[in-house]
Design a protein around this motif. Structure first.
Motif, short mmCIF file in Angstrom:
data_model
loop_
_atom_site.label_atom_id
_atom_site.label_comp_id
_atom_site.label_asym_id
_atom_site.label_seq_id
_atom_site.Cartn_x
_atom_site.Cartn_y
_atom_site.Cartn_z
N ALA A 191 0.84 -1.21 0.00
CA ALA A 191 0.00 0.00 0.00
C ALA A 191 0.87 1.25 0.00
O ALA A 191 0.58 2.23 -0.70
CB ALA A 191 -0.93 -0.02 1.20
N LEU A 192 1.96 1.21 0.77
CA LEU A 192 2.87 2.35 0.81
C LEU A 192 3.61 2.51 -0.50
O LEU A 192 3.77 3.64 -1.01
CB LEU A 192 3.88 2.16 1.95
CG LEU A 192 4.92 3.27 2.13
CD1 LEU A 192 4.25 4.59 2.49
CD2 LEU A 192 5.95 2.88 3.20
N LYS A 201 2.59 1.77 -3.43
CA LYS A 201 1.68 2.30 -4.45
C LYS A 201 1.67 3.84 -4.39
O LYS A 201 1.49 4.51 -5.41
CB LYS A 201 0.27 1.77 -4.24
CG LYS A 201 0.12 0.26 -4.40
CD LYS A 201 0.35 -0.22 -5.83
CE LYS A 201 0.07 -1.71 -5.98
NZ LYS A 201 0.29 -2.19 -7.36
N LYS A 202 1.86 4.35 -3.17
CA LYS A 202 1.89 5.80 -2.99
C LYS A 202 3.29 6.37 -3.18
O LYS A 202 3.46 7.50 -3.64
CB LYS A 202 1.38 6.17 -1.59
CG LYS A 202 -0.05 5.76 -1.30
CD LYS A 202 -0.40 6.06 0.15
CE LYS A 202 -1.81 5.58 0.50
NZ LYS A 202 -2.13 5.79 1.93
N GLN A 203 4.29 5.58 -2.77
CA GLN A 203 5.68 6.05 -2.84
C GLN A 203 6.53 5.02 -3.60
O GLN A 203 7.33 4.30 -3.00
CB GLN A 203 6.25 6.26 -1.44
CG GLN A 203 5.53 7.28 -0.60
CD GLN A 203 6.15 7.40 0.79
OE1 GLN A 203 7.35 7.26 0.97
NE2 GLN A 203 5.32 7.67 1.78
#
Length: 327
Positions: free
Chosen positions: A149-150, A152-154
């Protein structure tokens, strides 16, 4: 006519003598010290495991067992020494399963001419550990799902490994593909510097053998995210595999094998296998392996042969697909 039959009779007698010699050779074996060659420096996992099992083997066979370190070229220097040794059971190789990866990733100019599947006689797979993914606490993730999940953002977060072409590098690439994320591979020259930078928070993610990172996990310096194994490790049963968390085809595995030179008499291999299996069932051996973050495996030479063939072929496909090579 009699003269013509004499060579045939002599050949038959040679075959009969050879058949009788094999059991006799095993019965007399060993009559002198056995050498176990480790293709890595003293003090590491392979060296510790070889010395512990060598001590047990010596007590059972009533002969000294000498461990000799011949480090270099991803363990292939030591492997080459065993492949060239007399095929009599007195020289053995103790190697991690990276032994099966090295031929696929070593540069073509490397002067190591070994066929790891055909130049050796499998003896036994004594034990296995586990490969796990860990992160620095400052990353704020507690499992592989949260890491994805992280990412995907970073996208582009770095992960450290002991070097290009290492099992940790392969594990990272498998995870990237399975999770469809982008991570930056940062190769180091060995486990110690890679781990030091992750514990220090300079790089946030790495893969390592469970025994290497367990103290840091217990102290809160690292967070275990998942096991890169086909099943949970009994050494850390509460840690789910990456596949259990929704990321299949990410297992790498970590185990040791004992090999003899090709052509070692089957009776000698079987005797060694029997004694190693007996040593692995001793309670103090199990306890020592647990202290080293290993669990006993054992089994037959055929079991090891099947494991080695399957992993060699699987790693070959993975390494080709991801165009992985050693430094």
């Amino acid at each position: 006519m009699i003269a013509l039959l004499r060579p045939f009779a002599f050949a038959l007698s040679c075959v009969a003598l050879a058949a009788l010699a094999a059991p006799a050779q095993a019965q007399d074996f060993p009559s002198r010290p056995i050498t176990i060659i480790v293709g890595y420096p003293p003090g590491g996992g392979p060296d510790i495991g070889a010395r512990m099992l060598g001590e047990k083997l010596a007590a059972r066979l009533h002969q000294p067992v000498i461990v000799e370190n011949r480090a270099g070229v991803s363990g292939m220097i030591g492997a080459g020494a065993v492949a060239r040794a007399p095929a009599d059971g007195y020289t053995l190789l103790f190697a991690p399963n990276t032994f099966l990866i090295a031929p696929h990733v070593l540069p073509k100019g490397t002067n190591i001419n070994l066929d790891v599947l055909h130049d050796f006689a499998p003896v036994i797979a004594p034990s296995k550990g586990a490969m796990i993914m860990v992160a620095h606490p400052s990353l704020g993730v507690h499992n592989a799902k949260e890491l994805v999940a992280l990412l995907k953002k970073q996208p582009g977060l770095a992960y450290a490994t002991p070097g290009s072409g290492s099992p940790m590098h392969i594990a990272g690439e498998l995870f990237k593909k399975s999770a469809d994320v982008n991570m930056l591979h940062v190769p180091y020259k060995g486990v110690a510097p890679a781990l030091a930078d992750v514990v220090g928070g300079h790089v946030k993610i790495t893969y390592a053998a469970i025994g290497v990172v367990a103290p840091h996990i217990a102290a809160g310096r690292l967070v275990a995210l998942g096991a890169a194994e086909k099943e949970r490790s009994p050494l850390m049963p509460e840690l789910p595999t990456l596949a259990e968390q929704g990321f299949p085809n990410t297992a790498t595995g970590a185990w040791y094998g004992v090999f003899a030179p090709k052509g070692t008499p089957a009776a000698v291999v079987d005797k060694l296998n029997k004694e190693f299996n007996a040593a692995l069932q001793m309670p103090d051996t199990v306890a020592k392996l647990k202290n080293q973050w290993e669990v006993p495996l054992g089994g037959s030479p055929e079991d090891l042969a099947r494991m080695a063939k399957a992993e060699y072929e699987d790693y070959g496909k993975i390494i080709k697909a991801f165009n992985i090579s050693a430094d």
